[in-house]
Enzyme design. Structure first.
Site, mmCIF file in Angstrom:
data_model
loop_
_atom_site.group_PDB
_atom_site.id
_atom_site.type_symbol
_atom_site.label_atom_id
_atom_site.label_comp_id
_atom_site.label_asym_id
_atom_site.label_seq_id
_atom_site.Cartn_x
_atom_site.Cartn_y
_atom_site.Cartn_z
ATOM 1 N N GLU A 280 -6.721 24.729 -0.963
ATOM 2 C CA GLU A 280 -7.286 26.030 -0.968
ATOM 3 C C GLU A 280 -6.396 27.154 -1.597
ATOM 4 O O GLU A 280 -6.675 27.767 -2.635
ATOM 5 C CB GLU A 280 -7.998 26.489 0.037
ATOM 6 N N TRP A 283 -6.161 26.057 -5.279
ATOM 7 C CA TRP A 283 -7.211 26.565 -6.091
ATOM 8 C C TRP A 283 -6.845 28.120 -6.594
ATOM 9 O O TRP A 283 -7.146 28.318 -7.770
ATOM 10 C CB TRP A 283 -8.410 26.484 -5.057
ATOM 11 N N TRP A 311 -30.878 31.227 -21.614
ATOM 12 C CA TRP A 311 -30.917 32.059 -20.090
ATOM 13 C C TRP A 311 -32.369 32.597 -20.056
ATOM 14 O O TRP A 311 -32.778 33.073 -21.030
ATOM 15 C CB TRP A 311 -29.647 32.839 -20.060
ATOM 16 N N ASN A 346 -17.772 30.625 1.560
ATOM 17 C CA ASN A 346 -17.606 29.887 0.364
ATOM 18 C C ASN A 346 -18.836 28.800 0.089
ATOM 19 O O ASN A 346 -19.394 28.487 -0.827
ATOM 20 C CB ASN A 346 -16.238 29.151 0.159
ATOM 21 N N TRP A 364 -24.701 33.659 -15.770
ATOM 22 C CA TRP A 364 -23.685 33.600 -14.692
ATOM 23 C C TRP A 364 -22.880 34.985 -14.767
ATOM 24 O O TRP A 364 -22.399 35.413 -13.557
ATOM 25 C CB TRP A 364 -22.625 32.689 -14.754
ATOM 26 N N TRP A 387 -17.541 31.293 -10.516
ATOM 27 C CA TRP A 387 -18.881 31.259 -11.143
ATOM 28 C C TRP A 387 -18.980 30.379 -12.365
ATOM 29 O O TRP A 387 -19.973 29.701 -12.674
ATOM 30 C CB TRP A 387 -19.177 32.926 -11.773
#
Length: 482
Positions: A280, A283, A311, A346, A364, A387
């Site tokens: 993590e 990440w 969209w 998360n 987004w 996102w």
């Protein structure tokens, strides 16, 4: 002739393992002036959002107290940064300015401008690595380019050696009284209405708070990390992300302390949990790597096909999503947790992002913006990567057809409804088997629970199955550009 230095604090609000501060102390400077310069205009649209500003106020308050305890003090100035530094250099007689590097595009551009200006003025400048384990340009594929997939990126860096963290100083030189400072209140970081009260109650910002949070995680959560980290009702994650964002603790400190802790604890399962936690941190490194190499991604999808995605432009759906009034309990619980505490688990971040971009088909960037203003840990690299991952348009992204069903997410990760009941109290008396899909509950079950859908709690604003189908049909329209 006396030599004096300015240490420019930014998102490195700590004294331990602060390379810029350590370098200044280890040089021949007779005096050091710690300064924080508030210049949000220089960050454009990505100046700290509302929740971040609350955190920043509290963190600066604690940093100031730490400096005073060591005989120094924090000088606060308003931007523009170049002018603020010029004034402080003139007042202090400083011959050098030291700082720690950051990697978002506007900060890089600003820092280059500041460095050139100071160099041209005959002021020594030095910048250091403090925010990441490894700087973005030091990691590249065998072909010499940036990584777009996490697993090979992490494999390339996870076993690299790290220097031991630097200790905090025992004392600091006094800052002369003739050097003035603005008040913390003058930065106007706190909201006029005290919506930040819950944030202050939920979190302990500052360097000490960061290390307390790390120790709590090691003592209480890491031994079951893989099992609990996806269950939002449990304290199964580290909750270190806002501390990392503001540099109250550095990733190198976390990795070092983790290794120390593991030296006194044994077991393969524990090693596996620790490896998952390290990934993590990886990440976070990956997010900064991607942002550095693809600086346009906060506004544009890494996958250019999505610039043509149809969209919906559903403004009402976006508003209901923001308010936690979608009629989908797991989504609403996550959005209400975010508004109340400045944080969202998360698992819920993925769930609500999928719902917004795929079930509602809202672009987004609208979700990214809302998170930016409401998250205490809103970090441009992490927020952008998250996102774009959820949407399916970014680096190592989930494929677009992976559409989270929020009801199934609830059944799997909140099977007893504890999380939903905490944040959606209207549903508190509903049975577990109905709590994640109250619209399917029999009339008798709703009556017993005291719920009238449409009055006490909304009907779903969208049909999950139909909207999933429509999202896949929309994706088919842009797949032709493969």
């Amino acid at each position: 002739m006396k030599q004096r230095a300015i240490v420019w604090f930014r998102r490195d609000l700590r004294l331990a393992d602060n390379p810029a501060l350590s370098a200044a102390l280890n040089s021949d400077f007779d005096a050091i002036v710690p300064v924080f310069i508030h210049a949000p205009d220089e960050l454009g649209a990505w100046a700290p959002g509302g929740a971040q500003r609350v955190w920043l106020h509290l963190s600066l308050e604690r940093l100031s107290a730490q400096l005073e305890a060591l005989g120094s003090r924090l000088v606060i100035r308003h931007g523009p940064t170049r002018e603020a530094l010029d004034t402080l250099i003139e007042e202090s007689g400083a011959t050098a300015v030291y700082w720690n590097r950051l990697y978002d595009p506007l900060t890089i551009a600003r820092d280059k401008n500041v460095k050139k200006h100071l160099d041209d003025s005959g002021i020594e400048t030095a910048s250091f690595q403090a925010h990441l384990l490894h700087e973005p340009w030091t990691v590249e594929t065998k072909q010499g380019g940036p990584y777009k997939v996490f697993t090979p990126f992490w494999k390339a860096i996870k076993d690299r050696n790290l220097d031991a963290p630097m200790a905090a100083p025992d004392a600091l030189p006094e800052v002369w009284s003739r050097i003035g400072t603005e008040t913390l209140a003058s930065l106007d970081l706190l909201p006029r209405l005290d919506w930040g009260r819950r944030i202050r109650q939920t979190w302990t910002s500052g360097e000490d708070g960061a290390h307390e949070r790390l120790e709590q995680f090691l003592d209480n959560a890491i031994d079951n990390y893989d099992n609990d980290r996806d269950r939002p009702a449990r304290h199964g994650t580290s909750y270190l992300s806002p501390h990392l964002h503001w540099g109250e603790i550095g990733p190198r400190q976390i990795m070092h302390r983790l290794e120390e802790w593991l030296d006194t604890h044994s077991g393969k399962a524990l090693q596996d949990h620790a490896a998952s936690f390290r990934s993590e941190i990886g990440w976070r490194e990956f997010a900064h790597h991607v942002l550095y190499h693809f600086p346009e991604t906060p506004e544009k999808p890494l996958d250019p096909r999505f610039e043509a995605f149809p969209w919906s432009g559903d403004d009402e759906g976006l508003k209901r999503w923001q308010q936690g009034q979608t009629g989908i309990p797991m989504v609403d619980a996550g959005m209400r947790e975010l508004w109340a505490t400045g944080y969202m688990h998360n698992r819920l971040r993925m769930t609500v992002a999928s719902f917004l971009t795929k079930n509602l088909r809202v672009a987004w960037q609208h979700g990214e913006r809302w998170f930016w203003d409401t998250l205490v840990d809103a970090d441009l690299a992490n927020n952008t990567l998250g996102w774009q991952w959820a949407t399916g348009c970014g680096a190592d992204a989930a494929p677009f057809f992976r559409i989270f069903n929020p009801a199934r997410q609830g059944e799997r990760f909140d099977s007893d409804g504890e999380y939903v009941r905490r944040w959606v109290p209207e549903l508190a008396k509903l049975e577990n088997r109905h709590i994640h899909e109250p619209w399917k509950a029999p009339a008798k079950a709703l009556k017993v629970a005291g719920i009238t859908l449409g009055d006490d709690y909304p009907q779903p604003i969208v049909d999950l199955k139909a909207s999933r189908r429509e999202a896949l049909e929309a994706f088919d329209q842009i797949k032709q550009s493969d």
